[in-house]
Design an enzyme around this catalytic site. Structure first.
Site, PDB file in Angstrom:
ATOM      1  N   ASN A   1     -23.411 -15.102 -21.690  1.00 25.75           N
ATOM      2  CA  ASN A   1     -22.858 -16.457 -21.744  1.00 25.75           C
ATOM      3  C   ASN A   1     -22.443 -16.790 -23.176  1.00 25.75           C
ATOM      4  O   ASN A   1     -22.575 -15.957 -24.066  1.00 25.75           O
ATOM      5  CB  ASN A   1     -23.878 -17.469 -21.200  1.00 25.75           C
ATOM      6  CG  ASN A   1     -25.175 -17.413 -21.980  1.00 25.75           C
ATOM      7  OD1 ASN A   1     -25.204 -17.678 -23.173  1.00 25.75           O
ATOM      8  ND2 ASN A   1     -26.263 -17.040 -21.306  1.00 25.75           N
TER       9      ASN A   1
ATOM     10  N   ASP B   1     -29.346 -16.736 -15.431  1.00 25.45           N
ATOM     11  CA  ASP B   1     -30.082 -17.100 -14.214  1.00 25.45           C
ATOM     12  C   ASP B   1     -30.034 -15.978 -13.179  1.00 25.45           C
ATOM     13  O   ASP B   1     -30.860 -15.921 -12.280  1.00 25.45           O
ATOM     14  CB  ASP B   1     -29.484 -18.373 -13.600  1.00 25.45           C
ATOM     15  CG  ASP B   1     -29.817 -19.599 -14.442  1.00 25.45           C
ATOM     16  OD1 ASP B   1     -30.936 -19.644 -14.992  1.00 25.45           O
ATOM     17  OD2 ASP B   1     -28.961 -20.500 -14.569  1.00 25.45           O
TER      18      ASP B   1
ATOM     19  N   PHE C   1     -34.457 -26.821 -23.132  1.00 26.63           N
ATOM     20  CA  PHE C   1     -33.099 -27.260 -23.450  1.00 26.63           C
ATOM     21  C   PHE C   1     -32.296 -27.278 -22.153  1.00 26.63           C
ATOM     22  O   PHE C   1     -32.565 -26.489 -21.246  1.00 26.63           O
ATOM     23  CB  PHE C   1     -32.435 -26.270 -24.425  1.00 26.63           C
ATOM     24  CG  PHE C   1     -32.510 -26.722 -25.852  1.00 26.63           C
ATOM     25  CD1 PHE C   1     -33.720 -26.708 -26.529  1.00 26.63           C
ATOM     26  CD2 PHE C   1     -31.370 -27.140 -26.528  1.00 26.63           C
ATOM     27  CE1 PHE C   1     -33.791 -27.119 -27.851  1.00 26.63           C
ATOM     28  CE2 PHE C   1     -31.428 -27.558 -27.851  1.00 26.63           C
ATOM     29  CZ  PHE C   1     -32.639 -27.542 -28.507  1.00 26.63           C
TER      30      PHE C   1
ATOM     31  N   LYS D   1     -40.416 -28.176 -14.463  1.00 22.69           N
ATOM     32  CA  LYS D   1     -40.935 -27.064 -15.271  1.00 22.69           C
ATOM     33  C   LYS D   1     -42.166 -27.464 -16.081  1.00 22.69           C
ATOM     34  O   LYS D   1     -42.595 -26.724 -16.961  1.00 22.69           O
ATOM     35  CB  LYS D   1     -39.823 -26.534 -16.187  1.00 22.69           C
ATOM     36  CG  LYS D   1     -38.573 -26.092 -15.399  1.00 22.69           C
ATOM     37  CD  LYS D   1     -37.633 -25.242 -16.222  1.00 22.69           C
ATOM     38  CE  LYS D   1     -36.339 -24.970 -15.479  1.00 22.69           C
ATOM     39  NZ  LYS D   1     -35.537 -23.901 -16.060  1.00 22.69           N
TER      40      LYS D   1
HETATM   41  N1  CTP Z   1     -34.582 -20.985 -18.803  1.00 23.95           N
HETATM   42  C1  CTP Z   1     -35.577 -20.040 -18.760  1.00 23.95           C
HETATM   43  N2  CTP Z   1     -35.466 -18.977 -17.915  1.00 23.95           N
HETATM   44  C2  CTP Z   1     -34.395 -18.836 -17.115  1.00 23.95           C
HETATM   45  C3  CTP Z   1     -33.374 -19.804 -17.162  1.00 23.95           C
HETATM   46  C4  CTP Z   1     -33.499 -20.856 -18.033  1.00 23.95           C
HETATM   47  O1  CTP Z   1     -36.551 -20.150 -19.484  1.00 23.95           O
HETATM   48  N3  CTP Z   1     -34.313 -17.785 -16.308  1.00 23.95           N
HETATM   49  C5  CTP Z   1     -34.749 -22.134 -19.723  1.00 23.95           C
HETATM   50  C6  CTP Z   1     -33.731 -22.219 -20.836  1.00 23.95           C
HETATM   51  O2  CTP Z   1     -34.179 -21.539 -22.003  1.00 23.95           O
HETATM   52  C7  CTP Z   1     -33.631 -23.723 -21.062  1.00 23.95           C
HETATM   53  C8  CTP Z   1     -33.869 -24.291 -19.692  1.00 23.95           C
HETATM   54  O3  CTP Z   1     -34.578 -23.298 -18.955  1.00 23.95           O
HETATM   55  O4  CTP Z   1     -34.665 -24.191 -21.915  1.00 23.95           O
HETATM   56  C9  CTP Z   1     -32.597 -24.564 -18.947  1.00 23.95           C
HETATM   57  O5  CTP Z   1     -32.952 -24.965 -17.681  1.00 23.95           O
HETATM   58  P1  CTP Z   1     -32.187 -24.447 -16.390  1.00 23.95           P
HETATM   59  O6  CTP Z   1     -32.682 -25.261 -15.254  1.00 23.95           O
HETATM   60  O7  CTP Z   1     -32.254 -23.011 -16.191  1.00 23.95           O
HETATM   61  O8  CTP Z   1     -30.743 -24.809 -16.791  1.00 23.95           O
HETATM   62  P2  CTP Z   1     -29.493 -24.384 -16.063  1.00 23.95           P
HETATM   63  O9  CTP Z   1     -29.429 -22.892 -15.917  1.00 23.95           O
HETATM   64  O10 CTP Z   1     -28.383 -25.032 -16.772  1.00 23.95           O
HETATM   65  O11 CTP Z   1     -29.833 -24.997 -14.651  1.00 23.95           O
HETATM   66  P3  CTP Z   1     -28.894 -25.561 -13.530  1.00 23.95           P
HETATM   67  O12 CTP Z   1     -28.031 -24.427 -13.143  1.00 23.95           O
HETATM   68  O13 CTP Z   1     -29.880 -25.965 -12.522  1.00 23.95           O
HETATM   69  O14 CTP Z   1     -28.193 -26.712 -14.166  1.00 23.95           O
END
Ligand code: CTP
Length: 401
Positions: A208, A278, A322, A340
């Site tokens: 990303n 993700d 974040f 979380k």
């Molecule tokens: N995060 C994490 N582990 C993952 C994904 C995200 O620890 N596998 C953490 C990121 O470091 C950040 C936060 O989660 O602190 C972001 O939240 P998240 O819900 O994953 O954000 P998005 O991916 O933007 O979620 P959404 O698609 O639901 O908007």
């Protein structure tokens, strides 16, 4: 400076004469001053001058033990609250940077736990020489503080940077630094930064747009505020701001998960600024995939949610997430905070100009568990980082109260 034990190390340059005025000003401000000199410094100014100004014996030789009950360089190292090297020549900077201890000053510096301030003075070309620059960087990384030389006429005839800063300015800078707050002293801060990479084959991966800048600035600001910092970093084009930061490099979300869960228990504040993938491809091919006709479908599976796992592991830690959003900042932010088990969340409105991944500025909103909301207006990522850490500290204090 009142009642502070100040150890002044004078090395051999013409600016040694200014160290006399420095000694005098320090004693006038109520400091207890002791002076050490290199053999070359003695060529410029007599130890008797410093003895008269400081009203203390002057130390020039490691083996000239004035008191049989003590070892002078260890005793002085322990005695000092503040150690100032002024003027600091290229030679003494080089010796200290390389751990050389072959005279009174260098042995004492290796042995001291006092705050060390270095005021260089030398010819402009010497000052700008890459070897000298490298040595100064090494010392700055160790935590020694430099008082930059002024620019102007130098004793060697050149005009440029290299003139020992004026004694009154040296004292002002040290006073300001001594009084600057280090509110994170004694705290261990764990930060994750940057993107992750999820491979499809040996030459391709999903990632990303995260640059890692926000996480790196958080690490830098936390260090400056006195914290011990561990930075778990995805692949980024950034140098660690200081070698005092413990940087752990990872590539995939799984590697970041392993590093963060291992480090988590020993830290007090944990900030997940990383943009973790993700999803990752279910299959990673050992050989390069060859193109074929038609549509390519790559099956993806969810990665582990690191932040959620840390929320479940939480004991004493203050945990901050974040989120990058383009709409409904508050709703989505607070939803993540609850889901979380976070203590706070920093939401970036990535749709706004001046916020987000790649730039040097950011705009954010900080939400805490009490659902209080703080706008952090557009500022450099370093300023935003300081603001976030200040808000965290304030919330930690409120929780204790
Ligand atoms: N995060 C994490 N582990 C993952 C994904 C995200 O620890 N596998 C953490 C990121 O470091 C950040 C936060 O989660 O602190 C972001 O939240 P998240 O819900 O994953 O954000 P998005 O991916 O933007 O979620 P959404 O698609 O639901 O908007």
């Amino acid at each position: 400076m009142q009642n502070k034990n100040v150890l002044l190390a004078v090395s051999g340059g013409i600016a040694a004469y200014k160290a006399c005025a420095l000694t005098s000003k320090l004693t006038q401000q109520g400091a207890n001053v002791k002076v050490m000199m290199t053999k070359s410094a003695v060529e410029f100014v007599s130890p008797l001058t410093f003895q008269a100004l400081s009203r203390n014996p002057v130390f020039t030789d490691t083996f000239d033990e004035k008191d049989a009950k003590k070892i002078a360089h260890i005793d002085l190292a322990d005695w000092a609250d503040i150690l100032i090297i002024a003027p600091a020549t290229a030679n003494i900077i080089g010796k200290i940077a390389n751990g050389i201890a072959d005279d009174m000053i260098t042995t004492t510096i290796l042995a001291t736990k006092a705050n060390v301030y270095i005021a260089p003075a030398m010819n402009v070309n010497m000052y700008e020489h890459p070897a000298v620059m490298k040595n100064m960087q090494t010392l700055s990384d160790i935590g020694y503080f430099f008082i930059e030389p002024g620019a102007g006429y130098l004793a060697c005839g050149w005009i440029g940077k290299g003139r020992l800063e004026e004694p009154s300015t040296i004292i002002e800078v040290i006073n300001a630094h001594q009084n600057s707050p280090r509110p994170l002293l004694g705290k261990k801060v764990l930060i994750s930064a940057g993107p992750t990479r999820e491979s499809i084959d040996p030459v391709r991966f999903f990632t990303n747009r995260s640059s890692g800048k926000m996480g790196y600035k958080l690490a830098e600001a936390a260090l400056e505020m006195g914290a011990e910092v561990t930075l778990v970093s995805g692949p980024v084009n950034l140098d660690v701001p200081s070698s005092s930061i413990n940087r752990i490099d990872v590539v995939t979300a799984e590697e970041m998960y392993q590093a963060m869960t291992k480090e988590f228990p020993s830290h007090d504040i944990v900030i997940k600024a990383a943009a973790v993938a993700d999803y990752r491809p279910i299959h990673t091919y050992d050989e390069k995939m060859k193109k074929q006709d038609g549509i390519l479908q790559i099956e993806m599976e969810r990665t582990k949610d690191i932040l959620k796992t840390l929320g479940e592991m939480k004991t004493k830690q203050f945990l901050v997430g974040f989120a990058a959003e383009t709409q409904n900042l508050k709703k989505y932010g607070l939803d993540k905070l609850k889901r979380k088990n976070l203590d706070a969340i920093v939401v970036n409105n990535v749709g706004q100009e001046g916020a987000g991944f790649e730039g040097d500025t950011n705009i954010a909103t900080y939400f805490n568990k009490k659902l209080q909301e703080y706008e952090i207006p557009k500022a450099t990522k370093k300023e935003v980082a300081k603001e976030i850490l200040t808000l965290i500290l304030r919330d930690m204090k409120d929780e204790k109260a």
